[in-house]
Design a protein around this motif. Structure first.
Motif, PDB file in Angstrom:
ATOM      1  N   THR A  86       0.830  -1.204   0.000  1.00  0.00           N
ATOM      2  CA  THR A  86       0.000   0.000   0.000  1.00  0.00           C
ATOM      3  C   THR A  86       0.866   1.257   0.000  1.00  0.00           C
ATOM      4  O   THR A  86       0.550   2.231  -0.697  1.00  0.00           O
ATOM      5  CB  THR A  86      -0.966  -0.020   1.205  1.00  0.00           C
ATOM      6  N   GLN A  87       1.945   1.232   0.760  1.00  0.00           N
ATOM      7  CA  GLN A  87       2.883   2.361   0.753  1.00  0.00           C
ATOM      8  C   GLN A  87       3.482   2.539  -0.642  1.00  0.00           C
ATOM      9  O   GLN A  87       3.603   3.657  -1.138  1.00  0.00           O
ATOM     10  CB  GLN A  87       4.003   2.135   1.770  1.00  0.00           C
ATOM     11  N   ALA A  88       3.860   1.436  -1.266  1.00  0.00           N
ATOM     12  CA  ALA A  88       4.431   1.498  -2.623  1.00  0.00           C
ATOM     13  C   ALA A  88       3.417   2.085  -3.598  1.00  0.00           C
ATOM     14  O   ALA A  88       3.759   2.932  -4.432  1.00  0.00           O
ATOM     15  CB  ALA A  88       4.874   0.111  -3.078  1.00  0.00           C
ATOM     16  N   GLU A  89       2.165   1.658  -3.492  1.00  0.00           N
ATOM     17  CA  GLU A  89       1.106   2.172  -4.364  1.00  0.00           C
ATOM     18  C   GLU A  89       0.930   3.680  -4.179  1.00  0.00           C
ATOM     19  O   GLU A  89       0.761   4.420  -5.148  1.00  0.00           O
ATOM     20  CB  GLU A  89      -0.220   1.474  -4.059  1.00  0.00           C
ATOM     21  N   ARG A  90       0.967   4.113  -2.927  1.00  0.00           N
ATOM     22  CA  ARG A  90       0.782   5.540  -2.625  1.00  0.00           C
ATOM     23  C   ARG A  90       1.927   6.370  -3.208  1.00  0.00           C
ATOM     24  O   ARG A  90       1.700   7.438  -3.779  1.00  0.00           O
ATOM     25  CB  ARG A  90       0.689   5.747  -1.105  1.00  0.00           C
ATOM     26  N   LEU A  91       3.156   5.874  -3.086  1.00  0.00           N
ATOM     27  CA  LEU A  91       4.322   6.617  -3.560  1.00  0.00           C
ATOM     28  C   LEU A  91       4.461   6.612  -5.079  1.00  0.00           C
ATOM     29  O   LEU A  91       4.985   7.560  -5.658  1.00  0.00           O
ATOM     30  CB  LEU A  91       5.598   6.057  -2.925  1.00  0.00           C
ATOM     31  N   ASP A  92       4.033   5.527  -5.710  1.00  0.00           N
ATOM     32  CA  ASP A  92       4.123   5.438  -7.173  1.00  0.00           C
ATOM     33  C   ASP A  92       2.869   4.752  -7.706  1.00  0.00           C
ATOM     34  O   ASP A  92       2.856   3.537  -7.924  1.00  0.00           O
ATOM     35  CB  ASP A  92       5.375   4.670  -7.603  1.00  0.00           C
ATOM     36  N   PRO A  97       3.279  -3.634 -10.589  1.00  0.00           N
ATOM     37  CA  PRO A  97       3.589  -4.782  -9.729  1.00  0.00           C
ATOM     38  C   PRO A  97       3.131  -4.617  -8.274  1.00  0.00           C
ATOM     39  O   PRO A  97       2.765  -5.600  -7.631  1.00  0.00           O
ATOM     40  CB  PRO A  97       5.113  -4.899  -9.822  1.00  0.00           C
ATOM     41  N   SER A  98       3.131  -3.401  -7.765  1.00  0.00           N
ATOM     42  CA  SER A  98       2.659  -3.186  -6.386  1.00  0.00           C
ATOM     43  C   SER A  98       1.179  -3.519  -6.267  1.00  0.00           C
ATOM     44  O   SER A  98       0.742  -4.119  -5.279  1.00  0.00           O
ATOM     45  CB  SER A  98       2.897  -1.740  -5.941  1.00  0.00           C
ATOM     46  N   PHE A  99       0.402  -3.136  -7.263  1.00  0.00           N
ATOM     47  CA  PHE A  99      -1.032  -3.416  -7.233  1.00  0.00           C
ATOM     48  C   PHE A  99      -1.292  -4.907  -7.373  1.00  0.00           C
ATOM     49  O   PHE A  99      -2.178  -5.456  -6.711  1.00  0.00           O
ATOM     50  CB  PHE A  99      -1.764  -2.606  -8.311  1.00  0.00           C
ATOM     51  N   PHE A 100      -0.495  -5.579  -8.217  1.00  0.00           N
ATOM     52  CA  PHE A 100      -0.646  -7.028  -8.344  1.00  0.00           C
ATOM     53  C   PHE A 100      -0.302  -7.711  -7.021  1.00  0.00           C
ATOM     54  O   PHE A 100      -1.053  -8.560  -6.539  1.00  0.00           O
ATOM     55  CB  PHE A 100       0.223  -7.604  -9.469  1.00  0.00           C
ATOM     56  N   GLY A 101       0.841  -7.368  -6.451  1.00  0.00           N
ATOM     57  CA  GLY A 101       1.275  -8.000  -5.201  1.00  0.00           C
ATOM     58  C   GLY A 101       0.275  -7.799  -4.085  1.00  0.00           C
ATOM     59  O   GLY A 101      -0.038  -8.730  -3.334  1.00  0.00           O
ATOM     60  N   CYS A 102      -0.246  -6.585  -3.977  1.00  0.00           N
ATOM     61  CA  CYS A 102      -1.229  -6.302  -2.941  1.00  0.00           C
ATOM     62  C   CYS A 102      -2.509  -7.092  -3.200  1.00  0.00           C
ATOM     63  O   CYS A 102      -3.099  -7.661  -2.278  1.00  0.00           O
ATOM     64  CB  CYS A 102      -1.512  -4.805  -2.868  1.00  0.00           C
ATOM     65  N   GLY A 103      -2.930  -7.151  -4.456  1.00  0.00           N
ATOM     66  CA  GLY A 103      -4.114  -7.934  -4.806  1.00  0.00           C
ATOM     67  C   GLY A 103      -3.955  -9.392  -4.417  1.00  0.00           C
ATOM     68  O   GLY A 103      -4.854  -9.998  -3.828  1.00  0.00           O
TER      69      GLY A 103
END
Length: 167
Positions: A86-92, A97-103
């Protein structure tokens, strides 16, 4: 890093990380080698050390949060992984890949609706991301949206023919 040279690189980066504990780039590289050597706790700690320097540009910090999330997942720390993704998504917000990993982490935690939103964002950013399409299809099927699930499965197969038998 070249195949077969991981151990010496890891040893050198460990020394560099000890000598330069506040250098986020050294810490990140050390975390990467630890991760690839399956030393996930060491990787998590190195990524955490890299994140202490808040002056690092957001896309680089986002990638470090993403890497830390992967290390947390390997250690079975799903809640911490979701927080890091979620932090990665917020920053970029453009880093798919951040959205996939979080999903994936959310789906594995039984949070299907939330997982679906993250997969949808990943696919919006990377329309041929077969694994995200497959995850999206699974979530759609679980929430009773069968026609959309079939469409997503077909898109996963079109993006990557190895998905002929979606997982």
């Amino acid at each position: 890093l070249l195949a077969g040279s991981l151990e010496p690189a890891h040893a050198e980066l460990r020394t560099a990380a000890i000598l330069e504990p506040k250098d986020p780039h050294v810490q990140h590289l050390f975390g990467e080698t630890a991760f690839h050597m399956e030393l996930y706790e060491e990787a998590s700690q190195a990524f955490q050390a890299a994140l202490l320097d808040e002056s690092v540009e957001n896309p680089i910090r986002a990638h470090t949060f993403y890497c830390r999330a992967r290390a947390f997942r390997k250690r079975g720390l799903t809640r911490e992984a979701i927080e890091s993704y979620t932090q990665a998504e917020r920053l970029d917000p453009e880093y798919a890949p951040s959205f996939f990993g979080c999903g994936k982490a959310l789906q594995d935690s039984g949070k299907t609706e939330e997982a679906l939103r993250h997969y949808e964002r990943c696919v919006a950013l990377s329309p041929k991301h077969a694994r995200a399409l497959q995850g999206m299809a699974s979530c759609l099927a679980l929430v009773g949206r069968a026609p959309e699930a079939v469409q997503a499965y077909r898109a996963a197969i079109a993006a990557d023919h190895t998905y002929a038998l979606p997982r």
